[in-house]
Write a protein that holds these residues in place. Sequence first.
Motif, mmCIF file in Angstrom:
data_model
loop_
_atom_site.group_PDB
_atom_site.id
_atom_site.type_symbol
_atom_site.label_atom_id
_atom_site.label_comp_id
_atom_site.label_asym_id
_atom_site.label_seq_id
_atom_site.Cartn_x
_atom_site.Cartn_y
_atom_site.Cartn_z
ATOM 1 N N SER A 80 -3.594 0.305 -3.328
ATOM 2 C CA SER A 80 -3.213 -1.010 -2.814
ATOM 3 C C SER A 80 -2.813 -1.889 -3.999
ATOM 4 O O SER A 80 -3.292 -1.697 -5.128
ATOM 5 C CB SER A 80 -4.349 -1.645 -2.015
ATOM 6 O OG SER A 80 -5.496 -1.797 -2.820
ATOM 7 N N GLU A 93 -6.875 -1.548 -5.638
ATOM 8 C CA GLU A 93 -7.760 -0.413 -5.400
ATOM 9 C C GLU A 93 -6.940 0.868 -5.429
ATOM 10 O O GLU A 93 -5.770 0.863 -5.048
ATOM 11 C CB GLU A 93 -8.473 -0.545 -4.038
ATOM 12 C CG GLU A 93 -9.549 0.492 -3.808
ATOM 13 C CD GLU A 93 -10.418 0.201 -2.597
ATOM 14 O OE1 GLU A 93 -10.343 -0.918 -2.047
ATOM 15 O OE2 GLU A 93 -11.184 1.099 -2.200
ATOM 16 N N PHE A 151 3.612 -0.234 8.663
ATOM 17 C CA PHE A 151 4.010 0.962 7.946
ATOM 18 C C PHE A 151 5.504 1.197 8.031
ATOM 19 O O PHE A 151 6.141 0.919 9.052
ATOM 20 C CB PHE A 151 3.283 2.185 8.511
ATOM 21 C CG PHE A 151 1.846 2.268 8.079
ATOM 22 C CD1 PHE A 151 0.886 1.443 8.632
ATOM 23 C CD2 PHE A 151 1.455 3.175 7.103
ATOM 24 C CE1 PHE A 151 -0.443 1.506 8.227
ATOM 25 C CE2 PHE A 151 0.131 3.259 6.694
ATOM 26 C CZ PHE A 151 -0.818 2.423 7.253
ATOM 27 N N PHE A 193 3.762 7.215 3.003
ATOM 28 C CA PHE A 193 4.014 5.998 3.764
ATOM 29 C C PHE A 193 3.718 4.778 2.909
ATOM 30 O O PHE A 193 2.674 4.695 2.260
ATOM 31 C CB PHE A 193 3.114 5.931 5.002
ATOM 32 C CG PHE A 193 3.390 6.996 6.023
ATOM 33 C CD1 PHE A 193 2.539 8.068 6.179
ATOM 34 C CD2 PHE A 193 4.521 6.918 6.822
ATOM 35 C CE1 PHE A 193 2.790 9.053 7.127
ATOM 36 C CE2 PHE A 193 4.780 7.894 7.775
ATOM 37 C CZ PHE A 193 3.914 8.970 7.924
ATOM 38 N N PHE A 249 -5.393 7.142 2.044
ATOM 39 C CA PHE A 249 -5.064 6.007 1.199
ATOM 40 C C PHE A 249 -4.817 6.472 -0.233
ATOM 41 O O PHE A 249 -5.549 7.311 -0.767
ATOM 42 C CB PHE A 249 -6.232 5.014 1.235
ATOM 43 C CG PHE A 249 -6.167 3.924 0.209
ATOM 44 C CD1 PHE A 249 -6.944 3.992 -0.935
ATOM 45 C CD2 PHE A 249 -5.340 2.833 0.393
ATOM 46 C CE1 PHE A 249 -6.918 2.983 -1.880
ATOM 47 C CE2 PHE A 249 -5.289 1.814 -0.556
ATOM 48 C CZ PHE A 249 -6.089 1.894 -1.690
ATOM 49 N N TYR A 285 0.195 5.338 1.244
ATOM 50 C CA TYR A 285 -0.648 6.342 1.866
ATOM 51 C C TYR A 285 0.140 7.648 1.872
ATOM 52 O O TYR A 285 1.367 7.651 1.742
ATOM 53 C CB TYR A 285 -0.972 5.974 3.321
ATOM 54 C CG TYR A 285 -1.852 4.765 3.504
ATOM 55 C CD1 TYR A 285 -1.314 3.480 3.440
ATOM 56 C CD2 TYR A 285 -3.208 4.899 3.762
ATOM 57 C CE1 TYR A 285 -2.119 2.363 3.618
ATOM 58 C CE2 TYR A 285 -4.024 3.781 3.950
ATOM 59 C CZ TYR A 285 -3.469 2.525 3.879
ATOM 60 O OH TYR A 285 -4.265 1.423 4.074
ATOM 61 N N GLN A 304 -1.744 -3.799 8.886
ATOM 62 C CA GLN A 304 -0.786 -3.241 7.943
ATOM 63 C C GLN A 304 0.385 -2.666 8.728
ATOM 64 O O GLN A 304 0.200 -1.992 9.731
ATOM 65 C CB GLN A 304 -1.452 -2.154 7.097
ATOM 66 C CG GLN A 304 -2.554 -2.703 6.203
ATOM 67 C CD GLN A 304 -3.162 -1.666 5.295
ATOM 68 O OE1 GLN A 304 -2.579 -0.612 5.035
ATOM 69 N NE2 GLN A 304 -4.342 -1.946 4.780
ATOM 70 N N TYR A 314 0.836 -1.197 0.000
ATOM 71 C CA TYR A 314 0.000 0.000 0.000
ATOM 72 C C TYR A 314 0.871 1.247 0.000
ATOM 73 O O TYR A 314 1.990 1.241 0.517
ATOM 74 C CB TYR A 314 -0.866 0.056 1.273
ATOM 75 C CG TYR A 314 -1.595 -1.228 1.613
ATOM 76 C CD1 TYR A 314 -0.955 -2.242 2.321
ATOM 77 C CD2 TYR A 314 -2.913 -1.425 1.234
ATOM 78 C CE1 TYR A 314 -1.598 -3.424 2.637
ATOM 79 C CE2 TYR A 314 -3.583 -2.605 1.550
ATOM 80 C CZ TYR A 314 -2.923 -3.592 2.256
ATOM 81 O OH TYR A 314 -3.572 -4.759 2.583
#
Lengths: 112, 109
Positions: free
Chosen positions: A48, A56, A103, A91, A45, A35, A101, A33
């Motif tokens: 992903s 997404e 980070f 991130f 967000f 962010y 998740q 992911y």
Amino acid sequence: EPEVTQTPSHQVTQMGQEVILRCVPISNHLYFYWYRQILGQKVEFLVSFYNNEISEKSEIFDDQFSVERPDGSNFTLKIRSTKLEDSAMYFCASSIQAREQYFGPGTRLTVT
Amino acid sequence: SQQGEEDPQALSIQEGENATMNCSYKTSINNLQWYRQNSGRGLVHLILIRSNEREKHSGRLRVTLDTSKKSSSLLITASRAADTASYFCATDKGNKLVFGAGTILRVKS
């Protein structure tokens, strides 16, 4: 303990330039992911990624953004032509299942 | 819609006191997670509570979840100066986490 790493920690670039932010997710994780957090605002967000494709993406993640997993370890976010409003902390996160998740420490991007 | 909104926005307590932060959300969830962020740093995962759980403990952390009220609380007991940070709840929505604005906790020694 394994952790997500990100490089560089701080990137300064001029408006219109391309930047690539790099991430090394935790090695046995399958979901990745990106962010971002504009100073003083919420973590938002962006995208992903699973099984080598985007699963997404948000409205923020427009044609100027792209992600890639060029090899078995790195996960990159490219911004093709940076704008002032792209200045933020970015991130990277990874997860083994689409649950907790983990980070990375973030890359501070400053666009001047 | 807004998911994971925390209150209070800021909390200042003395070392040794307990700190309680609340989170409300609007839509149904599979799980709710709490994260900590030290100033200018990354997000550290604290605890995940599933929608069928009501309470979960991890060390000095206690998280509750009330799905009927769509709310969660994070309790930090016997706070320490090192607990000074921002705390965020995050709800899962498909392939992403949706974060609230966070609670800034300051623990004075």
